[in-house]
Write a protein that holds these residues in place. Structure first.
Motif, PDB file in Angstrom:
ATOM      1  N   MET A   1       9.453  -1.982  14.389  1.00  0.00           N
ATOM      2  CA  MET A   1      10.165  -2.866  13.464  1.00  0.00           C
ATOM      3  C   MET A   1       9.186  -3.483  12.465  1.00  0.00           C
ATOM      4  SD  MET A   1      12.864  -4.765  15.942  1.00  0.00           S
ATOM      5  CE  MET A   1      14.265  -3.927  16.631  1.00  0.00           C
ATOM      6  N   ARG A   2       8.065  -3.989  12.976  1.00  0.00           N
ATOM      7  CA  ARG A   2       7.043  -4.573  12.094  1.00  0.00           C
ATOM      8  C   ARG A   2       6.482  -3.521  11.129  1.00  0.00           C
ATOM      9  NH1 ARG A   2       5.437  -7.005  16.914  1.00  0.00           N
ATOM     10  NH2 ARG A   2       3.679  -5.584  17.067  1.00  0.00           N
ATOM     11  N   PHE A   3       6.280  -2.306  11.645  1.00  0.00           N
ATOM     12  CA  PHE A   3       5.757  -1.213  10.815  1.00  0.00           C
ATOM     13  C   PHE A   3       6.667  -0.954   9.616  1.00  0.00           C
ATOM     14  CE2 PHE A   3       6.074   3.303   9.738  1.00  0.00           C
ATOM     15  CZ  PHE A   3       4.782   3.560   9.320  1.00  0.00           C
ATOM     16  N   PHE A   4       7.973  -0.799   9.864  1.00  0.00           N
ATOM     17  CA  PHE A   4       8.887  -0.506   8.755  1.00  0.00           C
ATOM     18  C   PHE A   4       9.036  -1.707   7.821  1.00  0.00           C
ATOM     19  CE2 PHE A   4       9.902   3.237  11.221  1.00  0.00           C
ATOM     20  CZ  PHE A   4      10.045   4.191  10.220  1.00  0.00           C
TER      21      PHE A   4
ATOM     22  N   SER B   1       1.356   4.614   8.016  1.00  0.00           N
ATOM     23  CA  SER B   1       1.820   4.225   6.683  1.00  0.00           C
ATOM     24  C   SER B   1       1.555   5.328   5.680  1.00  0.00           C
ATOM     25  CB  SER B   1       1.134   2.941   6.228  1.00  0.00           C
ATOM     26  OG  SER B   1       1.555   1.855   7.024  1.00  0.00           O
ATOM     27  N   GLU B   2       0.405   5.967   5.792  1.00  0.00           N
ATOM     28  CA  GLU B   2       0.070   7.072   4.892  1.00  0.00           C
ATOM     29  C   GLU B   2       1.055   8.228   5.076  1.00  0.00           C
ATOM     30  OE1 GLU B   2      -3.631  10.135   4.419  1.00  0.00           O
ATOM     31  OE2 GLU B   2      -4.129   8.038   4.768  1.00  0.00           O
ATOM     32  N   ALA B   3       1.342   8.583   6.327  1.00  0.00           N
ATOM     33  CA  ALA B   3       2.297   9.664   6.593  1.00  0.00           C
ATOM     34  C   ALA B   3       3.689   9.303   6.080  1.00  0.00           C
ATOM     35  CB  ALA B   3       2.343   9.974   8.091  1.00  0.00           C
ATOM     36  N   LEU B   4       4.091   8.054   6.292  1.00  0.00           N
ATOM     37  CA  LEU B   4       5.387   7.595   5.810  1.00  0.00           C
ATOM     38  C   LEU B   4       5.470   7.724   4.294  1.00  0.00           C
ATOM     39  CD1 LEU B   4       8.147   6.224   6.386  1.00  0.00           C
ATOM     40  CD2 LEU B   4       6.964   4.043   6.043  1.00  0.00           C
ATOM     41  N   MET B   5       4.438   7.262   3.590  1.00  0.00           N
ATOM     42  CA  MET B   5       4.439   7.338   2.126  1.00  0.00           C
ATOM     43  C   MET B   5       4.479   8.781   1.643  1.00  0.00           C
ATOM     44  SD  MET B   5       4.708   4.422   0.816  1.00  0.00           S
ATOM     45  CE  MET B   5       5.471   3.597   2.209  1.00  0.00           C
ATOM     46  N   LEU B   6       3.764   9.672   2.328  1.00  0.00           N
ATOM     47  CA  LEU B   6       3.785  11.085   1.941  1.00  0.00           C
ATOM     48  C   LEU B   6       5.172  11.691   2.145  1.00  0.00           C
ATOM     49  CD1 LEU B   6       0.317  12.181   3.320  1.00  0.00           C
ATOM     50  CD2 LEU B   6       0.997  12.061   0.913  1.00  0.00           C
TER      51      LEU B   6
ATOM     52  N   GLN C   1       1.839   2.030  -3.450  1.00  0.00           N
ATOM     53  CA  GLN C   1       1.641   2.527  -2.085  1.00  0.00           C
ATOM     54  C   GLN C   1       1.586   4.046  -2.093  1.00  0.00           C
ATOM     55  OE1 GLN C   1       4.968   0.400  -0.191  1.00  0.00           O
ATOM     56  NE2 GLN C   1       3.496  -0.228   1.354  1.00  0.00           N
ATOM     57  N   LEU C   2       2.466   4.671  -2.886  1.00  0.00           N
ATOM     58  CA  LEU C   2       2.492   6.131  -2.988  1.00  0.00           C
ATOM     59  C   LEU C   2       1.164   6.632  -3.545  1.00  0.00           C
ATOM     60  CD1 LEU C   2       3.712   8.942  -3.111  1.00  0.00           C
ATOM     61  CD2 LEU C   2       4.794   8.296  -5.261  1.00  0.00           C
ATOM     62  N   GLU C   3       0.696   6.036  -4.621  1.00  0.00           N
ATOM     63  CA  GLU C   3      -0.557   6.471  -5.238  1.00  0.00           C
ATOM     64  C   GLU C   3      -1.709   6.339  -4.251  1.00  0.00           C
ATOM     65  OE1 GLU C   3      -3.431   5.393  -9.023  1.00  0.00           O
ATOM     66  OE2 GLU C   3      -1.423   4.544  -8.936  1.00  0.00           O
ATOM     67  N   SER C   4      -1.762   5.231  -3.529  1.00  0.00           N
ATOM     68  CA  SER C   4      -2.811   5.012  -2.549  1.00  0.00           C
ATOM     69  C   SER C   4      -2.757   6.067  -1.446  1.00  0.00           C
ATOM     70  CB  SER C   4      -2.678   3.615  -1.957  1.00  0.00           C
ATOM     71  OG  SER C   4      -3.599   3.432  -0.918  1.00  0.00           O
ATOM     72  N   ALA C   5      -1.550   6.365  -0.953  1.00  0.00           N
ATOM     73  CA  ALA C   5      -1.397   7.360   0.112  1.00  0.00           C
ATOM     74  C   ALA C   5      -1.818   8.737  -0.374  1.00  0.00           C
ATOM     75  CB  ALA C   5       0.048   7.391   0.600  1.00  0.00           C
ATOM     76  N   LEU C   6      -1.399   9.101  -1.582  1.00  0.00           N
ATOM     77  CA  LEU C   6      -1.752  10.421  -2.108  1.00  0.00           C
ATOM     78  C   LEU C   6      -3.257  10.531  -2.345  1.00  0.00           C
ATOM     79  CD1 LEU C   6       1.186  11.069  -4.588  1.00  0.00           C
ATOM     80  CD2 LEU C   6       0.786  12.159  -2.384  1.00  0.00           C
TER      81      LEU C   6
ATOM     82  N   GLU D   1      17.507   9.912   6.556  1.00  0.00           N
ATOM     83  CA  GLU D   1      17.004   9.174   7.723  1.00  0.00           C
ATOM     84  C   GLU D   1      15.584   9.626   8.008  1.00  0.00           C
ATOM     85  OE1 GLU D   1      18.028   8.444  12.412  1.00  0.00           O
ATOM     86  OE2 GLU D   1      19.680   8.791  11.028  1.00  0.00           O
ATOM     87  N   ILE D   2      14.707   8.671   8.262  1.00  0.00           N
ATOM     88  CA  ILE D   2      13.301   8.981   8.450  1.00  0.00           C
ATOM     89  C   ILE D   2      12.822   8.431   9.788  1.00  0.00           C
ATOM     90  CG2 ILE D   2      12.451   6.931   7.225  1.00  0.00           C
ATOM     91  CD1 ILE D   2      10.399   9.000   5.935  1.00  0.00           C
ATOM     92  N   ASN D   3      11.987   9.210  10.451  1.00  0.00           N
ATOM     93  CA  ASN D   3      11.391   8.810  11.731  1.00  0.00           C
ATOM     94  C   ASN D   3       9.915   9.151  11.691  1.00  0.00           C
ATOM     95  OD1 ASN D   3      13.877   8.169  13.339  1.00  0.00           O
ATOM     96  ND2 ASN D   3      14.338  10.261  12.732  1.00  0.00           N
TER      97      ASN D   3
END
Length: 118
Positions: free
Chosen positions: A59-62, A27-32, A92-97, A10-12
Motif C-alpha cells: 500500500m505504501r509502495f503504490f 519503483s523503477e520496474a513500475l515506471m517502466l 519519474q518516468l525519465e528517471s526510471a528510463l 490492472e498492474i501488479n
C-alpha cells in the motif's frame, strides 16, 4: 459489446528477492511498465492495483508512486488503488528510463539454457 473495459489497466508487481527490497528497483520496474503501457496502449487512461488489506508495505509502495486509494473491500480483504494517466509523473518516468539504460548489459552474465532434447 465485449464487456471489457479497455480504459483500465490492472498492474501488479512483486520484488521477491529480499536483498533488493527498498533499493528502488520496484519503483523503477513500475515506471517502466507504466511507460510501456502509456506509449503502446493509448486506450488505457487509468491503472489500478488491488492489494491485500494486510499488505501495508505494498500500500505504501503504490501511494509513494502516485496511486490513490479508491476503495476497500472487506469481503475480498483488498484495497484498490488507481493512477490516472493524466497524473503520471514524467519526471519519474525519465528517471526510471535513464536508470534502466545506464545499467551495464547483463546478457553476458546469464547462463544460456540448452534446448530440451526432442
Amino acid at each position: 459489446s465485449s464487456g471489457i473495459n479497455a480504459e483500465y489497466g490492472e498492474i501488479n508487481i512483486m520484488v521477491a528477492e529480499r536483498s533488493l527490497s527498498r533499493t528502488g528497483i520496484g519503483s523503477e520496474a513500475l515506471m517502466l511498465m507504466l511507460s510501456y503501457a502509456v506509449m503502446n496502449l493509448p486506450q488505457i487512461s487509468k491503472f489500478s492495483a488491488k492489494i491485500a488489506n494486510s499488505n501495508t508495505a505494498s500500500m505504501r509502495f503504490f501511494e509513494k508512486n502516485s496511486f490513490k486509494m479508491i476503495s476497500t473491500s472487506e469481503i475480498f480483504q483488498e484495497t484498490t488503488y488507481k493512477l490516472n494517466v493524466s497524473d503520471f509523473n514524467p519526471l519519474q518516468l525519465e528517471s526510471a528510463l535513464n536508470s534502466f539504460y545506464a545499467e551495464p548489459d547483463m546478457a553476458d552474465e546469464v547462463e544460456e539454457i540448452p534446448p530440451a532434447a526432442p
